[in-house]
Design a protein around this motif. Structure first.
Motif, PDB file in Angstrom:
ATOM      1  N   MET A 107      11.278   3.391   8.091  1.00  0.00           N
ATOM      2  CA  MET A 107      10.607   2.645   7.035  1.00  0.00           C
ATOM      3  C   MET A 107      10.392   3.560   5.834  1.00  0.00           C
ATOM      4  SD  MET A 107       7.074   0.543   7.424  1.00  0.00           S
ATOM      5  CE  MET A 107       5.837   1.643   6.788  1.00  0.00           C
ATOM      6  N   LYS A 108      10.815   3.110   4.688  1.00  0.00           N
ATOM      7  CA  LYS A 108      10.626   3.978   3.530  1.00  0.00           C
ATOM      8  C   LYS A 108       9.163   3.921   3.070  1.00  0.00           C
ATOM      9  CE  LYS A 108      11.723   2.019  -0.866  1.00  0.00           C
ATOM     10  NZ  LYS A 108      10.929   0.848  -1.186  1.00  0.00           N
ATOM     11  N   TYR A 109       8.805   4.901   2.255  1.00  0.00           N
ATOM     12  CA  TYR A 109       7.419   5.025   1.782  1.00  0.00           C
ATOM     13  C   TYR A 109       7.107   3.855   0.852  1.00  0.00           C
ATOM     14  CZ  TYR A 109       3.658   6.906  -1.188  1.00  0.00           C
ATOM     15  OH  TYR A 109       2.506   7.073  -1.904  1.00  0.00           O
ATOM     16  N   ASP A 110       6.437   2.845   1.399  1.00  0.00           N
ATOM     17  CA  ASP A 110       6.119   1.648   0.620  1.00  0.00           C
ATOM     18  C   ASP A 110       4.654   1.728   0.185  1.00  0.00           C
ATOM     19  OD1 ASP A 110       5.550  -0.821  -0.403  1.00  0.00           O
ATOM     20  OD2 ASP A 110       6.330  -1.959   1.296  1.00  0.00           O
ATOM     21  N   PHE A 111       4.452   2.340  -0.986  1.00  0.00           N
ATOM     22  CA  PHE A 111       3.060   2.615  -1.394  1.00  0.00           C
ATOM     23  C   PHE A 111       2.259   1.342  -1.605  1.00  0.00           C
ATOM     24  CE2 PHE A 111       5.699   2.852  -5.244  1.00  0.00           C
ATOM     25  CZ  PHE A 111       5.059   1.944  -6.067  1.00  0.00           C
ATOM     26  N   ARG A 112       2.954   0.260  -1.993  1.00  0.00           N
ATOM     27  CA  ARG A 112       2.218  -0.982  -2.254  1.00  0.00           C
ATOM     28  C   ARG A 112       1.536  -1.480  -0.989  1.00  0.00           C
ATOM     29  NH1 ARG A 112       4.612  -2.677  -7.356  1.00  0.00           N
ATOM     30  NH2 ARG A 112       6.521  -1.628  -6.755  1.00  0.00           N
ATOM     31  N   GLU A 113       2.314  -1.529   0.082  1.00  0.00           N
ATOM     32  CA  GLU A 113       1.759  -2.021   1.330  1.00  0.00           C
ATOM     33  C   GLU A 113       0.721  -1.047   1.877  1.00  0.00           C
ATOM     34  OE1 GLU A 113       4.668  -3.107   4.340  1.00  0.00           O
ATOM     35  OE2 GLU A 113       3.048  -2.922   5.810  1.00  0.00           O
ATOM     36  N   ILE A 114       1.053   0.244   1.801  1.00  0.00           N
ATOM     37  CA  ILE A 114       0.142   1.273   2.300  1.00  0.00           C
ATOM     38  C   ILE A 114      -1.207   1.175   1.587  1.00  0.00           C
ATOM     39  CG2 ILE A 114      -0.271   3.764   2.236  1.00  0.00           C
ATOM     40  CD1 ILE A 114       2.750   4.103   2.821  1.00  0.00           C
ATOM     41  N   ARG A 169       6.916  11.137  -0.487  1.00  0.00           N
ATOM     42  CA  ARG A 169       8.006  10.458   0.225  1.00  0.00           C
ATOM     43  C   ARG A 169       8.520  11.330   1.365  1.00  0.00           C
ATOM     44  NH1 ARG A 169      10.348   8.885  -5.114  1.00  0.00           N
ATOM     45  NH2 ARG A 169      11.884  10.523  -4.764  1.00  0.00           N
ATOM     46  N   ARG A 170       8.584  12.637   1.105  1.00  0.00           N
ATOM     47  CA  ARG A 170       9.105  13.535   2.133  1.00  0.00           C
ATOM     48  C   ARG A 170       8.147  13.639   3.322  1.00  0.00           C
ATOM     49  NH1 ARG A 170      12.198  18.809   0.622  1.00  0.00           N
ATOM     50  NH2 ARG A 170      10.396  19.505  -0.546  1.00  0.00           N
ATOM     51  N   VAL A 171       6.856  13.663   3.019  1.00  0.00           N
ATOM     52  CA  VAL A 171       5.872  13.692   4.109  1.00  0.00           C
ATOM     53  C   VAL A 171       6.067  12.440   4.968  1.00  0.00           C
ATOM     54  CG1 VAL A 171       3.421  13.556   4.709  1.00  0.00           C
ATOM     55  CG2 VAL A 171       4.153  14.995   2.803  1.00  0.00           C
ATOM     56  N   TRP A 172       6.156  11.301   4.291  1.00  0.00           N
ATOM     57  CA  TRP A 172       6.259  10.023   4.997  1.00  0.00           C
ATOM     58  C   TRP A 172       7.528   9.974   5.853  1.00  0.00           C
ATOM     59  CZ3 TRP A 172       2.910   6.277   5.935  1.00  0.00           C
ATOM     60  CH2 TRP A 172       3.383   5.064   6.446  1.00  0.00           C
ATOM     61  N   ARG A 173       8.642  10.307   5.220  1.00  0.00           N
ATOM     62  CA  ARG A 173       9.923  10.198   5.900  1.00  0.00           C
ATOM     63  C   ARG A 173      10.024  11.146   7.086  1.00  0.00           C
ATOM     64  NH1 ARG A 173      14.144  12.324   3.666  1.00  0.00           N
ATOM     65  NH2 ARG A 173      13.014  12.485   1.706  1.00  0.00           N
ATOM     66  N   ALA A 182      -2.756   9.037   3.557  1.00  0.00           N
ATOM     67  CA  ALA A 182      -3.398   9.735   4.669  1.00  0.00           C
ATOM     68  C   ALA A 182      -3.945   8.730   5.677  1.00  0.00           C
ATOM     69  CB  ALA A 182      -4.520  10.633   4.153  1.00  0.00           C
ATOM     70  N   GLU A 183      -4.484   7.632   5.150  1.00  0.00           N
ATOM     71  CA  GLU A 183      -5.022   6.592   6.021  1.00  0.00           C
ATOM     72  C   GLU A 183      -3.903   5.978   6.871  1.00  0.00           C
ATOM     73  OE1 GLU A 183      -8.177   5.863   7.403  1.00  0.00           O
ATOM     74  OE2 GLU A 183      -8.701   6.229   5.309  1.00  0.00           O
ATOM     75  N   ALA A 184      -2.761   5.728   6.227  1.00  0.00           N
ATOM     76  CA  ALA A 184      -1.634   5.120   6.936  1.00  0.00           C
ATOM     77  C   ALA A 184      -1.066   6.068   7.988  1.00  0.00           C
ATOM     78  CB  ALA A 184      -0.553   4.729   5.936  1.00  0.00           C
ATOM     79  N   LEU A 185      -0.948   7.351   7.627  1.00  0.00           N
ATOM     80  CA  LEU A 185      -0.405   8.331   8.568  1.00  0.00           C
ATOM     81  C   LEU A 185      -1.322   8.468   9.781  1.00  0.00           C
ATOM     82  CD1 LEU A 185       0.816  11.058   6.050  1.00  0.00           C
ATOM     83  CD2 LEU A 185       2.276   9.703   7.572  1.00  0.00           C
TER      84      LEU A 185
END
Length: 922
Positions: free
Chosen positions: A1-8, A747-751, A831-834
Motif C-alpha cells: 500500500m502506498k503512503y496515502d496521507f489523506r486516508e492516514i 514515503r520511505r518510512v511507510w514503504r 506515527a499513529e498509523a504505523l
RNA sequence: GCCCGGGUGGUGGAAUCGGUAGACACGCAGGACUUAAAAUCCUGUGGGCAGUGAUGUCCGUGCGGGUUCAAGUCCCGCCCCGGGUACCA
C-alpha cells in the motif's frame, strides 16, 4: 500500500476525536508543563505558511513533553477585539461581530488541518463577554488599587483614603502624580468630587488630561508603542499630539520591577535589551531653578550634574505648563512659537530637526549655585513628556544644546578639559572638570557624585531616577473593544458593581468612528444613559485582552473567578512562550505588568508570566517577477535582462502559477492583458522569471497557503518541512520545491514498514548492534534538540537514521516501533498509523517517548584523522582503549606516516584521544 | 548615529569545549528500471591545477591582520545584510 496521507490523516483524526486525545485535565500526579503560542488576531486573509511555524514547533515540544510524562497545557485562542478587526469590518462594509466570527472559524479550520494538539475546549476569544468580563474585572482591580513606593507593591485604595483622613497628604508612601498638599482636616472638608479628583492621581487605572497621540484617520488615540516614526503602526496614518482626558494605566510605578526582573528570564538578550531600552532608566539629579523676580521655580532633570557650571541658558518644552507665566510682556512671539510648535505633528517636528527652532521668553533663571542669570528659551527639541519638560542647557557637553546655542548665538562654556583630538560638543564621561568651583580637578564620575552630595546637602536638588517608560494610554475612541465598567455620576467616575459584569458592548449598526475624539458608543443613548449616571463610552485598547489570556486558558469556563487558584497554582506560569519579536515592547511588557499586579494582590503564584521566550523568525516569500521593457513593452525572459534591470519594470506574478521560475507563453498572455505573442522574448520556449525574497503578502503575489500544501503532500510533510527549513529563530524564505525531501522521507518510512497489501512487514528478529546504534544516536539527538527547540537538526537526524537502517536492511520491529514513536511529535498522523499497523494498543501520541540506552552508543574504535602541520593526510582506525603515547606510536610507525616524515624534523605530536592526531614538522 | 542579530557550495542549512568544513536535504548532471511517463533506485556534485585513470595537489566559511600544533569557531580592525531605536537631557 502506498503512503496515502489523506486516508492516514482522516483515520488518525477520527481516532484522536474518539479518544479525546487532546483534552487536558490537571493531573497532580504529574509535573505540569505549559507551552504557549502567541494567539493570533484572526485576519480576513487566513493563514499563510509563515504563521504556523511557531505553532508547529510548540506542538512538537508539547507532544514530546506529554510523551515524557508531563501534564501539558498547550492551548490556542483568538485576539479578536481591536483596531485591525474593526478596520477589516469597515473595509468590507460588514459588522465586526460577523467578520470576526467568520475569520475565527476559518483560522480554526486551517489550524486543525495541521494536526496541532490543542484542547479546543480551552480556547478563549477576547471579544467573548464571558472572557472580557474578567478583563473588565482586572481593570476594576487596577482602578481600586494604588502603588506603595515603600513596599514596592500594589495596595487597596482604602489605605490611601485612611492615610489622607488621618495625616493628610504629608509623608504618604503612595506613588502618583504631584498635586497641592493638604492636611487631614482639609481632606475631610473636601467634597466627594474633590476627593475623587485627588484619588485619580494615585489609582493604577486613572483618568487624566494629557498630551496623547491622536490619529485622525483612525479616529482614535494610540499608545506610544502603537506609533512608529510619527505614524500609526497600523495603517501608517499621521499622528498628532492632542491634549485629551483619557484613561491611563500607571505602568510607570512598576518600571523598576519590570526592569530588574528581566534578569531572571530565559529570553533572548535582544528581547531583554528592547524592553530595557523602552523602560529607559536613567539616574541623575532633579533640581530647581528660580525664575528672577518671580516665585516660579523651574524643575529640571539632568544626568550630568557635574556640568552644572557649564549651564548657559534654559529651554522649556512648548507644552510646558508654566510657559505662559514665564513669558514676559513684549515677548509674546515665544507663545506664538510654542503654539505653532505643539500643533505640528510628531512627524513634522522630527523632520525639521536639522534646524534648531525656538524663541526667547524674556525671563531669566538664576543659577542655583552661582546665582548667575540664565536666559529662558522655549524650543521644540525639549520633549514635554520626558523628565520635567525643561532642561538646563550645557551647550559645551550636549549635542542638542550645542546646536541650539549655535543657532541663537548663546554662550558655550566648556567645563571639562578637552582631550587632544576632540571638539565641542564633548559628551564623553571621561576627563577632568574645570571652571567649576569646588569640582575643579575632579574626574567626571567623581564630579557627578560630589555635585549630587552638594545639592542634597544644600537642599538644592535630589538624586532622582527617571524613566522613559510612560503610563499607558488605555482609552480608544473606537467601537470594537471592551467597554469600561465605569459610570459617571455627578462628575465622579464610579466602578460598576462586580456582580453587574460584564458590561456588554451594545450591538450597533453604525459603529464607524465619529471623526471627533469621541467614541461611536456615545451614539448608543439607550446604553449610555442610566438612572444612576452616564456610562464611559471609550473602549479598551487591543492589548487589554492579550495582557492576561494565558491565565484564562488554565480555567477558561470559570464563572466565579478569572481562574481558580487550584488551576493557577498547578500550572503556575508559562514554561515556554513562542511568538514573534514584534511584540517585544507592547504585549510582553503589559502582560508582565498585569501579572505583577495580580501577583501583588495574591492571585497568581509567581511574579513573571513567561519563563522562557522563543522568538520565531519570519518565513519570507519568494516572489516571482516578470520583466517588461519600459520603452518597447516587451516581456523579456529573466536571463536576457541586464543585471542592473535598467529600463525594465519588474512585475510580480503569482508564485502559485509559476513552475520552476518560468512561465509558458500562453500563461504570460493570460496574466497580462497587454501582452501579445510578438512582445514575448523567450528563452528555450519559456519566459524565465526573476526571483526576489521579500515579506509574504497578497500584494506581492507570493503567498503560499498551508491548505494547498496539505492537499498536495499532507500535513505531516508540511509540519516536517517547516521545521526542516532551518532554526526556528531565523527568518528564511519559503520554497515549495524543497518539500520533496521530507515527503520522500515519510514515503520511505511507510514503504519500508508496510507492504503493498497494507500489512506490517517488520520482523521480530532481534536487532543488530549497528541498528541499535543508529536508533539510539537518533534518540539521543532528539532528547537534546527538542528541548533546545532545534527542530531542524531533529529532522536531519531522522533522515540520517533511516538512511542507515535502510543500508543495513534492518526490518526489526524493535527498531521501527521506537523509531515511529519518536516520529510522533513531528509527524503525528503517520506515527499513529504505523503504531496501529505494528499492533500497538491505544494512541501513539500517548505512549512513552523512547529512552536512550547509552550502552548501544559505546564505541571501541575510532577513525583518527592524522594531520601533518594541521593538514589532514590520512585516516587511521585505532582502538579507543589506547593511551595517547600508544596512539602516537601506532601513527608514527604507520607506512603512510613515514612518507610524510621523510626528510622532516619531528617537532611535536598532538594526540587528543577520540578526536585527532596532529604531527608538527619543522 | 547608537544597540542587538547575522554573512559557510547554485539553494535551505549542519558542524558539541578551538580538533576531519560543507552533515541532511533541494537543485543539477549522468545512469538503471519502463513502450513512455510517474514513482523508485544507483553514481557524481565547493573551486582551481595536473593526470587517460585511480589519484595527487593547492585554494576555500564577507575582507585584512593576530593568537594557536590546530580557527567557520577566540582576539583586533574593516565591509555588507537584517532587526530594534532615535532630539530621552
Amino acid at each position: 500500500m502506498k503512503y496515502d496521507f489523506r486516508e492516514i490523516e482522516l483515520n488518525a483524526k477520527d481516532k484522536w476525536a474518539e479518544h479525546k486525545a487532546y483534552a487536558v485535565a490537571e493531573d497532580p500526579s504529574k509535573p505540569s508543563f505549559y507551552v504557549l503560542d502567541m494567539f493570533p488576531y484572526p485576519s480576513g486573509a487566513g493563514l499563510h505558511v509563515g504563521h504556523p511555524l511557531g505553532y508547529i514547533a510548540s506542538d512538537i515540544l508539547a507532544r514530546y513533553k506529554t510523551m515524557s510524562g508531563y501534564c501539558v497545557l498547550h492551548p490556542m485562542g483568538f485576539d479578536a477585539f481591536g483596531l485591525p478587526a474593526e478596520q477589516y469590518a469597515i473595509q468590507t462594509n460588514r459588522h465586526p461581530e460577523e467578520t470576526t466570527k467568520e475569520n475565527i472559524d476559518r483560522y480554526r479550520q486551517q489550524l486543525e488541518l495541521l494536526g496541532l494538539g490543542y484542547d479546543w475546549n480551552r480556547s478563549v476569544t477576547t471579544s467573548d463577554p464571558n472572557y472580557y468580563k474578567w478583563t473588565q474585572w482586572i481593570f476594576l482591580q487596577l482602578f481600586n488599587h494604588v502603588y506603595r513606593g515603600d513596599l514596592q507593591k500594589a495596595a487597596p485604595i482604602e489605605e490611601l483614603f485612611g492615610h489622607f483622613r488621618h495625616f493628610g497628604s504629608s509623608n504618604h508612601p503612595f506613588l502618583g502624580t504631584a498635586h497641592d498638599a493638604f492636611s487631614a482636616d482639609e481632606w475631610n472638608q473636601f467634597d466627594s468630587e474633590k476627593q475623587a479628583a485627588i484619588a485619580m492621581n494615585y489609582r493604577l487605572a486613572y483618568q487624566a488630561d494629557a498630551w496623547v497621540n491622536w490619529c485622525e484617520a483612525l479616529g482614535t488615540v494610540l499608545a506610544n508603542d502603537e506609533v512608529k516614526d510619527g505614524f500609526s503602526e497600523r495603517g501608517g496614518h499621521a499622528v498628532e499630539k492632542k491634549r485629551l482626558k483619557q484613561w491611563f494605566l500607571r505602568i510607570s510605578t512598576y518600571a523598576d520591577r519590570l526592569l530588574l526582573d528581566l534578569e531572571g528570564l530565559n529570553w533572548s538578550a535582544a528581547m531583554k535589551e528592547m524592553q530595557s531600552n523602552w523602560i529607559g532608566k536613567s539616574e541623575g539629579a532633579s533640581l530647581g531653578f528660580k525664575v528672577a523676580n518671580s516665585e516660579i521655580v523651574l524643575e529640571v532633570f539632568t544626568t550630568r550634574p557635574d556640568t552644572l557650571f557649564g549651564v548657559s541658558f534654559m529651554v522649556l518644552a512648548p507644552e510646558h505648563p508654566l510657559l505662559a507665566e514665564v513669558v514676559k510682556f513684549g515677548f509674546e512671539e515665544a507663545l506664538a512659537y510654542a503654539k505653532q510648535a505643539s500643533n505640528r505633528s510628531e512627524r513634522e517636528r522630527q523632520a525639521g530637526s536639522e534646524q534648531a527652532t525656538g524663541a526667547f521668553t524674556g525671563s531669566y533663571a538664576l543659577h542655583p549655585i552661582s546665582g548667575k542669570e540664565l536666559p529662558i528659551w522655549v524650543g521644540d527639541y525639549v520633549l514635554a513628556g520626558y523628565g520635567t519638560g525643561a532642561v538646563m542647557a550645557v551647550p559645551a557637553h550636549d549635542t542638542r544644546d550645542h546646536k541650539f546655542a549655535m543657532a541663537f548665538g548663546l554662550p558655550i562654556l566648556p567645563v571639562i578639559e578637552l582631550p587632544e583630538d576632540e571638539s565641542l560638543p564633548y559628551e564623553s564621561k571621561e576627563g577632568r572638570l574645570m571652571h567649576s568651583d569646588f569640582l575643579n580637578g575632579l574626574e567626571v564620575k567623581e564630579g557627578i557624585s560630589a555635585m549630587l552630595a552638594h545639592l542634597e546637602a544644600k537642599k538644592l536638588g535630589l538624586k532622582t531616577v527617571n524613566y522613559r517608560l510612560r503610563d499607558a494610554n488605555f482609552s480608544r475612541q473606537r467601537y470594537w473593544g471592551e467597554p469600561f465598567p465605569i459610570v459617571y455620576s455627578t462628575g465622579i467616575a464610579k466602578a460598576v458593581d462586580v456582580q453587574d459584569l460584564p458590561v456588554e458592548l451594545p450591538h450597533m449598526e453604525d459603529f464607524k468612528p465619529t471623526g471627533r475624539p469621541e467614541s461611536p458608543l456615545t451614539k448608543a443613548k439607550a446604553w449610555t444613559e442610566l438612572p444612576e449616571g452616564i456610562r464611559e463610552t471609550d473602549t479598551m485598547p487591543g492589548f487589554a485582552g492579550s495582557s492576561w489570556y494565558f491565565l484564562r486558558y488554565m480555567d477558561p469556563k470559570n464563572n466565579e473567578h478569572f481562574a481558580s487558584s487550584a488551576a493557577l497554582n498547578y500550572w503556575k506560569q508559562v514554561d515556554v512562550y513562542i511568538g514573534g519579536t514584534e511584540h517585544a515592547v507592547g504585549h510582553l511588557l503589559y502582560a508582565r505588568f498585569w501579572h505583577k499586579f495580580l501577583y501583588d494582590l495574591g492571585y497568581v503564584p509567581g511574579h513573571e508570566p513567561f519563563k522562557r521566550l522563543v522568538n520565531q523568525g519570519m518565513i519570507l516569500g519568494r516572489s516571482n517577477l516578470v520583466y517588461r521593457e519600459t520603452s518597447t513593452g516587451k516581456y523579456v525572459s529573466a536571463g536576457l535582462v541586464p543585471t542592473s534591470k535598467k529600463g525594465f519594470q519588474a512585475l510580480h506574478v503569482d508564485v502559485n502559477v509559476v513552475h520552476d521560475d518560468a512561465l509558458l507563453p500562453e500563461q504570460v498572455l493570460a496574466i497580462f492583458p497587454e501582452a501579445r505573442p510578438h512582445l514575448l522574448v523567450l528563452e528555450e520556449g519559456v519566459l524565465k522569471c526573476g526571483v526576489e525574497i521579500e515579506k509574504m503578502s497578497k500584494s506581492k503575489f507570493n503567498v503560499v497557503n498551508p491548505d494547498a500544501i496539505v492537499e498536495d503532500y499532507g500535513a505531516d510533510t508540511l509540519r516536517m518541512y517547516e521545521m526542516f527549513l532551518g532554526p526556528i529563530e531565523q527568518s528564511k524564505p519559503w520554497n515549495t520545491q524543497g518539500i520533496e525531501g521530507v515527503n520522500k522521507f515519510l514515503r520511505r518510512v511507510w514503504r519500508h514498514c508496510i507492504s503493498e497489501g497494507g500489512h506490517c512487514v517488520l520482523t521480530s528478529d532481534s536487532p543488530e548492534p549497528a541498528a541499535l546504534k543508529s536508533l539510539h544516536t537518533l534518540l539521543k539527538r532528539l532528547h537534546q534538540d527538542i528541548e533546545d527547540m532545534s527542530m531542524n537538526t531533529c529532522i536531519s537526524a531522522f533522515m540520517i537514521c533511516l538512511n542507515e537502517l535502510l543500508d543495513q536492511k534492518c526490518k526489526s520491529i524493535e527498531i521501527f516501533r521506537p523509531f515511529s514513536l519518536a516520529l510522533s511529535p513531528f509527524a503525528p498522523f503517520i506515527a499513529e498509523a504505523l503504531w496501529e499497523k505494528m499492533g500497538g494498543v491505544g494512541l501513539a501520541c500517548k505512549q512513552e517517548f523512547p529512552k536512550v540506552e547509552e550502552k548501544h552508543l559505546v564505541e571501541d574504535q575510532f577513525s583518527y584523522p592524522v594531520s601533518f602541520n594541521g593538514k589532514k593526510r590520512f585516516d587511521l582506525t585505532l582502538p579507543l582503549s589506547l593511551s595517547p603515547s600508544e596512539i602516537q606510536q601506532e601513527v608514527l610507525s604507520h607506512a603512510e606516516a613515514k612518507k610524510w616524515l621523510q626528510g622532516q624534523t619531528l617537532r611535536k605530536v598532538i594526540v587528543v584521544p577520540g578526536r585527532i592526531v596532529n604531527i608538527v614538522l619543522g
